[in-house]
Design a protein around this motif. Structure first.
Motif, mmCIF file in Angstrom:
data_model
loop_
_atom_site.group_PDB
_atom_site.id
_atom_site.type_symbol
_atom_site.label_atom_id
_atom_site.label_comp_id
_atom_site.label_asym_id
_atom_site.label_seq_id
_atom_site.Cartn_x
_atom_site.Cartn_y
_atom_site.Cartn_z
ATOM 1 N N VAL A 73 9.169 7.819 9.146
ATOM 2 C CA VAL A 73 8.162 7.239 8.271
ATOM 3 C C VAL A 73 8.660 7.388 6.827
ATOM 4 N N VAL A 74 8.711 6.278 6.112
ATOM 5 C CA VAL A 74 9.214 6.285 4.736
ATOM 6 C C VAL A 74 8.195 6.994 3.834
ATOM 7 N N ARG B 263 -3.672 3.484 3.676
ATOM 8 C CA ARG B 263 -4.869 3.557 4.521
ATOM 9 C C ARG B 263 -5.955 2.659 3.936
ATOM 10 N N ASP B 264 -6.654 1.950 4.814
ATOM 11 C CA ASP B 264 -7.790 1.129 4.401
ATOM 12 C C ASP B 264 -8.991 2.051 4.218
ATOM 13 N N GLU B 265 -9.677 1.917 3.091
ATOM 14 C CA GLU B 265 -10.801 2.801 2.769
ATOM 15 C C GLU B 265 -12.004 2.581 3.684
ATOM 16 N N SER B 266 -12.196 1.369 4.177
ATOM 17 C CA SER B 266 -13.412 1.055 4.936
ATOM 18 C C SER B 266 -13.215 1.036 6.445
ATOM 19 N N SER B 267 -12.017 1.292 6.925
ATOM 20 C CA SER B 267 -11.791 1.279 8.372
ATOM 21 C C SER B 267 -10.674 2.257 8.718
ATOM 22 N N LEU B 268 -10.266 2.248 9.962
ATOM 23 C CA LEU B 268 -9.193 3.136 10.425
ATOM 24 C C LEU B 268 -7.823 2.459 10.389
ATOM 25 N N LYS B 269 -7.714 1.355 9.670
ATOM 26 C CA LYS B 269 -6.434 0.641 9.591
ATOM 27 C C LYS B 269 -5.450 1.418 8.724
ATOM 28 N N VAL B 270 -4.234 1.538 9.223
ATOM 29 C CA VAL B 270 -3.163 2.222 8.507
ATOM 30 C C VAL B 270 -1.922 1.347 8.592
ATOM 31 N N SER B 271 -1.189 1.282 7.508
ATOM 32 C CA SER B 271 0.075 0.561 7.475
ATOM 33 C C SER B 271 1.120 1.502 6.892
ATOM 34 N N PHE B 272 2.295 1.515 7.501
ATOM 35 C CA PHE B 272 3.380 2.340 6.977
ATOM 36 C C PHE B 272 4.705 1.699 7.332
ATOM 37 N N LYS B 273 5.749 2.148 6.659
ATOM 38 C CA LYS B 273 7.083 1.611 6.894
ATOM 39 C C LYS B 273 7.905 2.620 7.673
ATOM 40 N N LEU B 274 8.774 2.094 8.522
ATOM 41 C CA LEU B 274 9.642 2.894 9.373
ATOM 42 C C LEU B 274 11.086 2.522 9.049
ATOM 43 N N ASP C 224 15.480 3.637 9.803
ATOM 44 C CA ASP C 224 16.523 4.473 10.429
ATOM 45 C C ASP C 224 17.686 4.513 9.447
ATOM 46 N N THR C 225 18.760 3.816 9.715
ATOM 47 C CA THR C 225 19.880 3.804 8.782
ATOM 48 C C THR C 225 19.990 2.486 8.034
ATOM 49 N N GLY C 226 19.124 1.535 8.343
ATOM 50 C CA GLY C 226 19.233 0.213 7.731
ATOM 51 C C GLY C 226 17.915 -0.282 7.190
ATOM 52 N N PRO C 227 17.516 -1.494 7.616
ATOM 53 C CA PRO C 227 16.312 -2.118 7.070
ATOM 54 C C PRO C 227 15.023 -1.403 7.485
ATOM 55 N N MET C 228 13.961 -1.668 6.716
ATOM 56 C CA MET C 228 12.651 -1.091 7.012
ATOM 57 C C MET C 228 11.824 -2.074 7.818
ATOM 58 N N VAL C 229 10.911 -1.517 8.619
ATOM 59 C CA VAL C 229 9.989 -2.297 9.430
ATOM 60 C C VAL C 229 8.583 -1.803 9.122
ATOM 61 N N THR C 230 7.631 -2.719 9.006
ATOM 62 C CA THR C 230 6.238 -2.355 8.733
ATOM 63 C C THR C 230 5.475 -2.213 10.039
ATOM 64 N N ILE C 231 4.736 -1.111 10.147
ATOM 65 C CA ILE C 231 3.907 -0.852 11.320
ATOM 66 C C ILE C 231 2.455 -0.901 10.874
ATOM 67 N N ASN C 232 1.641 -1.710 11.541
ATOM 68 C CA ASN C 232 0.206 -1.769 11.295
ATOM 69 C C ASN C 232 -0.483 -1.140 12.502
ATOM 70 N N TYR C 233 -1.392 -0.218 12.239
ATOM 71 C CA TYR C 233 -2.056 0.505 13.320
ATOM 72 C C TYR C 233 -3.530 0.657 12.983
ATOM 73 N N GLN C 234 -4.377 0.484 13.985
ATOM 74 C CA GLN C 234 -5.799 0.708 13.787
ATOM 75 C C GLN C 234 -6.234 1.782 14.763
ATOM 76 N N GLY C 235 -6.641 2.911 14.214
ATOM 77 C CA GLY C 235 -7.065 4.029 15.037
ATOM 78 C C GLY C 235 -6.776 5.336 14.325
ATOM 79 N N GLY D 175 7.897 11.066 6.227
ATOM 80 C CA GLY D 175 9.174 11.738 6.385
ATOM 81 C C GLY D 175 9.401 12.302 7.763
ATOM 82 N N GLN D 176 8.605 11.926 8.731
ATOM 83 C CA GLN D 176 8.701 12.469 10.076
ATOM 84 C C GLN D 176 9.092 11.378 11.068
ATOM 85 N N GLY D 177 9.773 11.778 12.117
ATOM 86 C CA GLY D 177 10.139 10.841 13.162
ATOM 87 C C GLY D 177 8.950 10.529 14.051
#
Length: 159
Positions: free
Chosen positions: A66-67, A73-84, A86-97, A106-108
């Motif tokens: 996790v970058v 974090r969305d203030e009104s819901s459980l939606k979270v977005s973060f970037k992941l 490895d050694t190259g490009p970043m990928v965006t992860i959208n998660y609700q929960g 900074g954690q795997g």
């Protein structure tokens, strides 16, 4: 051909057809449940010698770090977005929960979800490592050589 042989032949043909149809249906059903593992670099650049990329809508697992500073974090819901990464490009992860208690920047982690576009995933499950020493083998292999600094916490402000 006598009637006895004809009945046996029809029975053998019916059994072969039934077994073939059963195997075909099982393989078709399993095709929907296969979750391939990718790293962010493999997701963006392609996997294997042919540089095959997953298609939009495909279920997959992705693992990386996790970058730091990327968790939104969305203030009104459980939606979270973060970037992941490895050694190259970043990928965006959208998660609700609710994220795992051990989730932090900074954690795997390993996320399971559906590919939305070339570098974005809607996750339905996020897994965090359980201690400082453990990391899934696939993630450990993918993040070899990454220099990472642990996030610092300010104990007085609670962050």
């Amino acid at each position: 051909m006598n009637p006895r042989r004809k009945k046996r032949l029809l029975a053998v043909v019916a059994i072969i057809f039934g077994v073939g149809a059963t195997i075909g249906l099982v393989l078709y059903a399993l095709q929907e449940n296969i979750n391939l593992f990718y790293t962010p670099s493999e997701l963006v650049d392609g996997k294997g010698p042919n540089k095959e990329k997953p298609h939009i809508g495909q279920k997959l697992r992705i693992g990386g770090m996790v970058v730091p500073g990327s968790v939104v974090r969305d203030e009104s819901s459980l939606k979270v977005s973060f970037k992941l990464i490895d050694t190259g490009p970043m990928v965006t992860i959208n998660y609700q929960g609710i994220l795992p208690d051990l989730f932090r920047e900074g954690q795997g982690i390993v996320a399971q979800g559906v590919l939305v576009n070339a570098n974005e995933i809607d996750a339905f499950e996020v897994l965090a490592k359980h201690d400082e020493e453990y990391m899934p083998a696939e993630v450990a292999e993918a993040v070899k050589g990454i220099k990472h600094e642990k996030p610092t916490y300010n104990l007085e402000s609670g962050n």
